[in-house]
Write an enzyme that holds these catalytic residues in place. Structure first.
Site, PDB file in Angstrom:
ATOM      1  CD  GLN A  73      43.817  46.232  45.482  1.00  0.00           C
ATOM      2  OE1 GLN A  73      43.653  47.256  44.824  1.00  0.00           O
ATOM      3  NE2 GLN A  73      43.205  45.101  45.194  1.00  0.00           N
ATOM      4  N   GLY A  74      47.920  46.667  48.573  1.00  0.00           N
ATOM      5  CA  GLY A  74      49.269  46.399  48.075  1.00  0.00           C
ATOM      6  C   GLY A  74      49.315  45.089  47.310  1.00  0.00           C
ATOM      7  CD  GLU A 107      40.204  46.383  43.067  1.00  0.00           C
ATOM      8  OE1 GLU A 107      40.849  45.342  43.266  1.00  0.00           O
ATOM      9  OE2 GLU A 107      40.727  47.471  42.763  1.00  0.00           O
ATOM     10  CB  SER A 116      43.309  44.956  32.012  1.00  0.00           C
ATOM     11  OG  SER A 116      43.463  43.636  31.534  1.00  0.00           O
ATOM     12  CB  SER A 157      44.443  53.650  44.954  1.00  0.00           C
ATOM     13  OG  SER A 157      44.447  53.284  43.607  1.00  0.00           O
ATOM     14  CD  GLU A 164      42.536  44.370  27.070  1.00  0.00           C
ATOM     15  OE1 GLU A 164      42.682  44.671  28.278  1.00  0.00           O
ATOM     16  OE2 GLU A 164      42.473  45.232  26.174  1.00  0.00           O
ATOM     17  CB  SER A 197      49.819  46.225  41.077  1.00  0.00           C
ATOM     18  OG  SER A 197      48.456  46.008  40.849  1.00  0.00           O
TER      19      SER A 197
HETATM   20  C1  LIG Z   1      43.507  53.945  38.562  1.00  0.00           C
HETATM   21  C2  LIG Z   1      44.210  52.702  39.011  1.00  0.00           C
HETATM   22  C3  LIG Z   1      44.259  52.384  40.343  1.00  0.00           C
HETATM   23  C4  LIG Z   1      44.921  51.236  40.768  1.00  0.00           C
HETATM   24  N1  LIG Z   1      44.991  50.986  42.106  1.00  0.00           N
HETATM   25  C5  LIG Z   1      45.659  49.914  42.532  1.00  0.00           C
HETATM   26  C6  LIG Z   1      45.808  49.674  43.944  1.00  0.00           C
HETATM   27  O1  LIG Z   1      45.312  50.423  44.775  1.00  0.00           O
HETATM   28  N2  LIG Z   1      46.530  48.605  44.336  1.00  0.00           N
HETATM   29  C7  LIG Z   1      47.078  47.735  43.452  1.00  0.00           C
HETATM   30  O2  LIG Z   1      47.678  46.768  43.889  1.00  0.00           O
HETATM   31  N3  LIG Z   1      46.982  47.935  42.122  1.00  0.00           N
HETATM   32  C8  LIG Z   1      46.284  49.003  41.646  1.00  0.00           C
HETATM   33  N4  LIG Z   1      46.179  49.244  40.295  1.00  0.00           N
HETATM   34  C9  LIG Z   1      46.883  48.351  39.367  1.00  0.00           C
HETATM   35  C10 LIG Z   1      45.990  47.469  38.526  1.00  0.00           C
HETATM   36  O3  LIG Z   1      45.467  46.411  39.273  1.00  0.00           O
HETATM   37  C11 LIG Z   1      46.855  46.986  37.352  1.00  0.00           C
HETATM   38  O4  LIG Z   1      47.197  48.129  36.588  1.00  0.00           O
HETATM   39  C12 LIG Z   1      46.137  45.988  36.498  1.00  0.00           C
HETATM   40  O5  LIG Z   1      45.934  44.776  37.168  1.00  0.00           O
HETATM   41  C13 LIG Z   1      46.899  45.714  35.174  1.00  0.00           C
HETATM   42  O6  LIG Z   1      48.233  45.377  35.423  1.00  0.00           O
HETATM   43  P1  LIG Z   1      49.438  46.153  34.711  1.00  0.00           P
HETATM   44  O7  LIG Z   1      49.176  47.623  34.844  1.00  0.00           O
HETATM   45  O8  LIG Z   1      50.695  45.601  35.227  1.00  0.00           O
HETATM   46  O9  LIG Z   1      49.267  45.807  33.163  1.00  0.00           O
HETATM   47  P2  LIG Z   1      49.784  44.486  32.438  1.00  0.00           P
HETATM   48  O10 LIG Z   1      49.400  43.307  33.252  1.00  0.00           O
HETATM   49  O11 LIG Z   1      51.214  44.654  32.091  1.00  0.00           O
HETATM   50  O12 LIG Z   1      48.907  44.485  31.127  1.00  0.00           O
HETATM   51  C14 LIG Z   1      49.259  45.254  29.985  1.00  0.00           C
HETATM   52  C15 LIG Z   1      48.259  44.953  28.884  1.00  0.00           C
HETATM   53  O13 LIG Z   1      48.308  43.562  28.541  1.00  0.00           O
HETATM   54  C16 LIG Z   1      47.021  42.963  28.635  1.00  0.00           C
HETATM   55  N5  LIG Z   1      47.117  41.605  29.148  1.00  0.00           N
HETATM   56  C17 LIG Z   1      47.908  41.172  30.174  1.00  0.00           C
HETATM   57  N6  LIG Z   1      47.709  39.849  30.386  1.00  0.00           N
HETATM   58  C18 LIG Z   1      46.775  39.448  29.497  1.00  0.00           C
HETATM   59  C19 LIG Z   1      46.154  38.196  29.225  1.00  0.00           C
HETATM   60  N7  LIG Z   1      46.450  37.092  29.934  1.00  0.00           N
HETATM   61  N8  LIG Z   1      45.236  38.149  28.222  1.00  0.00           N
HETATM   62  C20 LIG Z   1      44.937  39.266  27.497  1.00  0.00           C
HETATM   63  N9  LIG Z   1      45.494  40.469  27.701  1.00  0.00           N
HETATM   64  C21 LIG Z   1      46.403  40.565  28.683  1.00  0.00           C
HETATM   65  C22 LIG Z   1      46.270  43.829  29.635  1.00  0.00           C
HETATM   66  O14 LIG Z   1      44.868  43.742  29.435  1.00  0.00           O
HETATM   67  C23 LIG Z   1      46.806  45.217  29.325  1.00  0.00           C
HETATM   68  O15 LIG Z   1      46.087  45.778  28.236  1.00  0.00           O
HETATM   69  C24 LIG Z   1      45.527  50.373  39.830  1.00  0.00           C
HETATM   70  C25 LIG Z   1      45.467  50.687  38.467  1.00  0.00           C
HETATM   71  C26 LIG Z   1      44.833  51.839  38.054  1.00  0.00           C
HETATM   72  C27 LIG Z   1      44.803  52.145  36.582  1.00  0.00           C
END
Ligand SMILES: Cc1cc2nc3c(=O)[nH]c(=O)nc-3n(C[C@H](O)[C@H](O)[C@H](O)COP(=O)(O)OP(=O)(O)OC[C@H]3O[C@@H](n4cnc5c(N)ncnc54)[C@H](O)[C@@H]3O)c2cc1C
Length: 407
Positions: A131-132, A249, A385, A166, A387, A134
């Site tokens: 999945q591309g 998902e 996440s 992933s 939140e 993030s």
């Molecule tokens: C084990 C794992 C596997 C993954 N696999 C994939 C994958 O295969 N493909 C892919 O594309 N992505 C993947 N991801 C990425 C995942 O989708 C993102 O990590 C997730 O969407 C959160 O984005 P971020 O890490 O950029 O955090 P951020 O968006 O930077 O968030 C940081 C913090 O701010 C909070 N926050 C952000 N916006 C808000 C809001 N509007 N209101 C309240 N709180 C907020 C979040 O809850 C979090 O606590 C994976 C992540 C993990 C941990």
């Protein structure tokens, strides 16, 4: 497949007979499934045979349409099949993101040619998908993504970087969100593109995690040529498809089965209450010795039961067969918190034995418990996440005012 006219017992007999004849006895109970998109182990000959047989039958994707190789079963028949497979310890080797996320989305949005090309290899477990979505600056605010796909006439030229992809280092294909109109509003300039991971210019770089595995990657795209026919849905219409895929998902991540499995080792062994009794000990009345732990464990078991029953209710109520809804965010939050709690309880129950990383003083299950506990925390982030799910629940289910644009 024979028409059982709604007679589930006739179907059960058919399923039993087929499993008896086709499931290799050597794989009973505990054998790795090979369905984990992050797993890189080479399957044994019998695992391979089982994958081929169930793939040909279509029963690894039991409710998918037969015209594309799926089982064509009703939801009730699929539940019977699942029970029969569980009864003899037969794993479903057909899995990963192709089955749980991409396949169901393509069945809704793909054109005939895309379905003919991509669904059968998923049904047979022949290809892996990643999945591309993030990017370094686009996670919760996914619509800010910057990976560019330029229209070059007969193909798209893709440049950019994804992160947390992933299984990208093991994948054959990537379903990817790309920006096709940089001038449009951010949600309206995104398209859903299928990229062959073996194309020149695709470079996944694995990332090592705290639990010592490398399940995901940074993925770089440099001048990658992607044929026009790999666009799913309309140009610049990718956002709607992405939101649907995320529902599939989240449904998968939050499913009660995931809480039940909760990873390898100790947690996939005896039930956690049995584990507690053997490590912590029991009083004269056979109750867990530590009253505080007993109360927390009981509360965890009650919540897990409520989650499992809610999962069953949702499945039974989904008569319209339209798949998951925004309620998948509730199940995702509840399920991932329960998995985390279960993994933390297991390490606590093991005491010193739960702190092992390697060496002969610890059993394999004890070592895995710590790794599973560390990994379990990521479930509350992956797929959106905690939140952000709360925001979705507030907006789409409770109808509260919203000022965010979360997915
Ligand atoms: C084990 C794992 C596997 C993954 N696999 C994939 C994958 O295969 N493909 C892919 O594309 N992505 C993947 N991801 C990425 C995942 O989708 C993102 O990590 C997730 O969407 C959160 O984005 P971020 O890490 O950029 O955090 P951020 O968006 O930077 O968030 C940081 C913090 O701010 C909070 N926050 C952000 N916006 C808000 C809001 N509007 N209101 C309240 N709180 C907020 C979040 O809850 C979090 O606590 C994976 C992540 C993990 C941990």
């Amino acid at each position: 497949m024979a028409d059982f006219g709604g007679d589930l017992e006739a179907f059960r007999a058919e399923a039993r007979g087929w499993l008896q004849a086709n499931f290799p006895a050597s794989l009973r109970r505990g054998a790795p499934t090979g369905a984990d998109p992050e797993a890189s182990e080479t399957p044994t000959e019998d695992q391979e045979l089982w994958r081929r047989r169930i793939g040909e039958k279509g029963w690894g994707t039991p409710t998918w349409p037969t015209e594309h190789g799926g089982g064509g079963l009703t939801a009730a028949q699929a539940r019977v099949l699942q029970t029969e497979m569980a009864r003899i310890g037969a794993p479903n080797p057909i899995g990963g993101m192709g089955v749980g996320m991409f396949g169901p989305t393509l069945l809704e949005y793909g054109n005939d040619e895309q379905l003919r090309r991509h669904i059968p290899p998923i049904v047979k477990g022949e290809l892996r998908w990643c999945q591309g979505f993030s990017e370094p600056n686009a996670g919760s605010d996914l619509a800010s993504l910057q990976t560019r796909a330029e229209d070059m006439g007969d193909h798209f030229l893709v440049n950019g970087q994804k992160i947390w992809t992933s299984g990208a280092h093991l994948a054959d294909w990537c379903f990817c969100l790309v920006r096709t109109d940089p001038k449009a509003k951010k949600h309206e300039g995104i398209s859903f593109l299928l990229i062959d991971m073996h194309s020149p210019g695709v470079e996944p770089r694995p990332i090592r995690l705290i639990n010592d595995t490398t399940p995901f990657c940074e993925t770089f795209f440099t001048n990658v040529k992607v044929p026009k026919e790999n666009l799913v849905g309309p140009l610049n219409g990718g956002w709607t498809i992405a939101k649907r895929l995320l529902q599939f998902e989240r449904q998968g991540i939050g499913s009660p089965a995931r809480v039940g499995q909760a990873g390898p080792g100790v947690l996939a062994g005896p039930p956690i209450e049995t584990l507690a009794k053997s490590y912590v000990g029991v009083d004269d009345e056979g109750r867990l010795m530590d009253a505080d732990l007993r109360a927390r464990l009981t509360s965890h078991l009650m919540e897990s039961k409520a989650h499992a029953l809610t999962g069953e209710r949702i499945a039974l109520e989904a008569k319209s067969n339209r798949g998951p809804t925004a309620a998948s965010s509730i199940m995702k939050n509840a399920g991932t918190l329960l998995r985390k709690e279960k993994a933390e309880l297991a390490v606590e129950i093991l005491g010193h034995q739960g702190l092992g990383w390697s060496g002969e003083d610890f059993t394999e299950g004890e070592i895995n418990a710590m790794r599973v506990m560390l990994r379990s925390k990521s479930g509350t982030i992956a797929g959106g996440s905690q939140e952000v799910q709360n925001n979705i629940i507030a907006k789409r289910i409770l109808g509260l005012p919203d000022t965010t644009h979360s997915t």
